[in-house]
Design an enzyme around this catalytic site. Structure first.
Site, PDB file in Angstrom:
ATOM      1  N   ASN A 152      43.066  33.065  43.607  1.00 18.76           N
ATOM      2  CA  ASN A 152      42.293  32.010  42.939  1.00 18.76           C
ATOM      3  C   ASN A 152      42.581  30.619  43.489  1.00 18.76           C
ATOM      4  OD1 ASN A 152      44.832  31.668  41.823  1.00 18.76           O
ATOM      5  ND2 ASN A 152      44.254  32.391  39.785  1.00 18.76           N
ATOM      6  N   ARG A 290      51.518  23.550  36.578  1.00 13.73           N
ATOM      7  CA  ARG A 290      52.129  24.046  35.347  1.00 13.73           C
ATOM      8  C   ARG A 290      52.460  22.859  34.443  1.00 13.73           C
ATOM      9  NH1 ARG A 290      50.101  27.993  36.727  1.00 13.73           N
ATOM     10  NH2 ARG A 290      50.950  30.104  36.929  1.00 13.73           N
ATOM     11  N   GLN A 319      51.644  27.921  26.219  1.00 14.04           N
ATOM     12  CA  GLN A 319      50.252  28.339  26.201  1.00 14.04           C
ATOM     13  C   GLN A 319      50.104  29.600  25.369  1.00 14.04           C
ATOM     14  OE1 GLN A 319      48.817  26.620  30.576  1.00 14.04           O
ATOM     15  NE2 GLN A 319      48.553  28.775  30.135  1.00 14.04           N
ATOM     16  N   HIS A 338      43.517  26.786  29.922  1.00 15.62           N
ATOM     17  CA  HIS A 338      43.868  27.200  31.290  1.00 15.62           C
ATOM     18  C   HIS A 338      42.739  28.057  31.869  1.00 15.62           C
ATOM     19  CE1 HIS A 338      47.413  28.606  34.052  1.00 15.62           C
ATOM     20  NE2 HIS A 338      46.353  28.204  34.736  1.00 15.62           N
TER      21      HIS A 338
END
Length: 384
Positions: A152, A290, A319, A338
């Site tokens: 990704n 992050r 998260q 996210h």
């Protein structure tokens, strides 16, 4: 596009037929000799599960590998319930062989959980970034940790460019005006700028950082980068980026700072109050790396004071972000859940990568070398 359609056909392999409305899904097969118990932890799609047949990165889609696994006699459990002693994940820790996790809905694999997992052999990340795993504990336990390197990178780099433009052009207040029935050009224009001619620095120039620099070149920016290693000289010349060995010397030069470094013990809390103060007043900061690289309250305070003119990203700590997380309420932010690395295209790539590594694991074959995060007790260089 033909390649992605072919990948989609391979990956979905009956995923729609297997979708159920339960939070946890499990195969009726029992784990017999030679079969493996595999647990996947993903975000739940709910009402969106059937909107796209290639939506494989969710609980309901299960990476599109359920039929393939079960046809070989393996036991596949998929859940979004990952926290606490009574969670669905906790029920399977003691006897699972493989755990598949994702950065978008991370199952935090602590040393305590690793100690409980007597049968665990393999930890796979569907995506990039394995910092939700206690990597030293995994190495000490002799586990293999791997991710789908490169799956990704394009998705995240494109998203970073999007957020830079949103913040530099002061887009969000204009959108909010339209939604609220208002019209005040001055309220937007007084802090909207061109990206051309601005100095953009990336902290980290690995796969994503390099892709971002390449995409910024047509905007005629002054491009800087800080990293452990220099970019290949030929590529550096092609991009027109300048290496900055000293991070603290680079930061005051930048109109825009983009975080592209992995989360390690060295980078955790790297951008604290003191380091943020070294940035230019009015800086734009984008962080899709992050959340824990930043000091949460220091970022919120800098946005409130105007020292940071805009902060954007999709990574938080923890998260999912709690409802009272200060980044939800600070001014001039472009934050989302996210999402940058879980586009449909990225899902197909990391699902294919997970399937490939599972297939190699069943056959006792090595993974592509770049995918290893922990192998034979050793951590990959970026996490050392």
């Amino acid at each position: 596009m033909a390649m992605w359609r072919a990948a989609a056909r391979r990956l979905v392999d009956g995923a729609l037929a297997c979708r159920a409305a339960h939070v946890a899904q499990s195969s009726p097969l029992s784990t017999s000799s030679g079969s493996k118990k595999i647990v996947g932890v993903f975000y739940k799609a709910g009402e969106y599960a059937d909107k796209n047949p290639n939506f494989v990165g969710c609980v309901e889609g299960a990476l599109g590998i359920r039929n393939w696994l079960e046809s070989q006699g393996h036991h596949y459990i998929v859940t979004d319930d990952k926290e606490g002693p009574n969670s669905e994940l906790e029920k399977h820790i003691e006897d699972m062989h493989v755990l598949i996790t994702t950065p978008f809905h991370p199952a935090y694999v602590s040393a305590e959980r690793i100690k409980k997992a007597k049968n665990l052999e393999l930890l796979l990340t569907a995506g990039i970034g394995s910092d939700h795993i206690d990597l030293p504990a995994a190495a000490a336990a002799g586990l293999t940790v791997a991710e789908v390197t490169g799956s990704n990178t394009v998705s995240v780099a494109e998203d970073e460019l999007l957020r830079i433009l949103i913040l530099v052009r002061n887009f969000l207040p204009g959108y909010q005006q339209v939604v609220q029935g208002e019209w005040n050009v001055a309220g937007i224009a007084h802090r909207a700028y061109d990206l051309e001619g601005k100095t953009v620095g990336t902290v980290g120039a690995g796969r994503i950082g390099r892709l971002l620099l390449q995409r910024l070149k047509p905007f005629n920016c002054n491009l800087l980068y800080h990293d452990r290693l220099k970019i290949d000289p030929e590529l550096e010349k092609e991009i027109g980026a300048k290496f900055e060995e000293d991070l603290d010397a680079m930061l005051p030069k930048c109109d825009v700072v983009v975080i592209n470094t992995p989360l390690t013990e060295k980078t955790r809390g790297m951008f604290n109050k003191e380091r943020i103060a070294k940035m230019k007043k009015g800086v734009i900061v984008v962080n899709n790396a992050r959340g824990a690289i930043m000091d949460t309250q220091a970022v919120a305070d800098a946005c409130s004071s105007g020292h940071i003119a805009g902060y954007g990203g999709d990574v938080w700590y923890p998260q999912p972000a709690p409802k009272d997380h200060p980044w939800r309420y600070m001014p001039n932010h472009a934050m989302t859940p996210h999402i940058s690395g879980t586009t449909i295209d990225a899902q197909l790539r990391y699902a294919e990568g997970v399937k490939d590594m599972l297939n190699r694991y069943f056959k006792g074959e090595d993974f592509p070398v770049q995918n290893y995060i922990v192998k034979e007790g050793k951590l990959a260089s970026q996490y050392q």
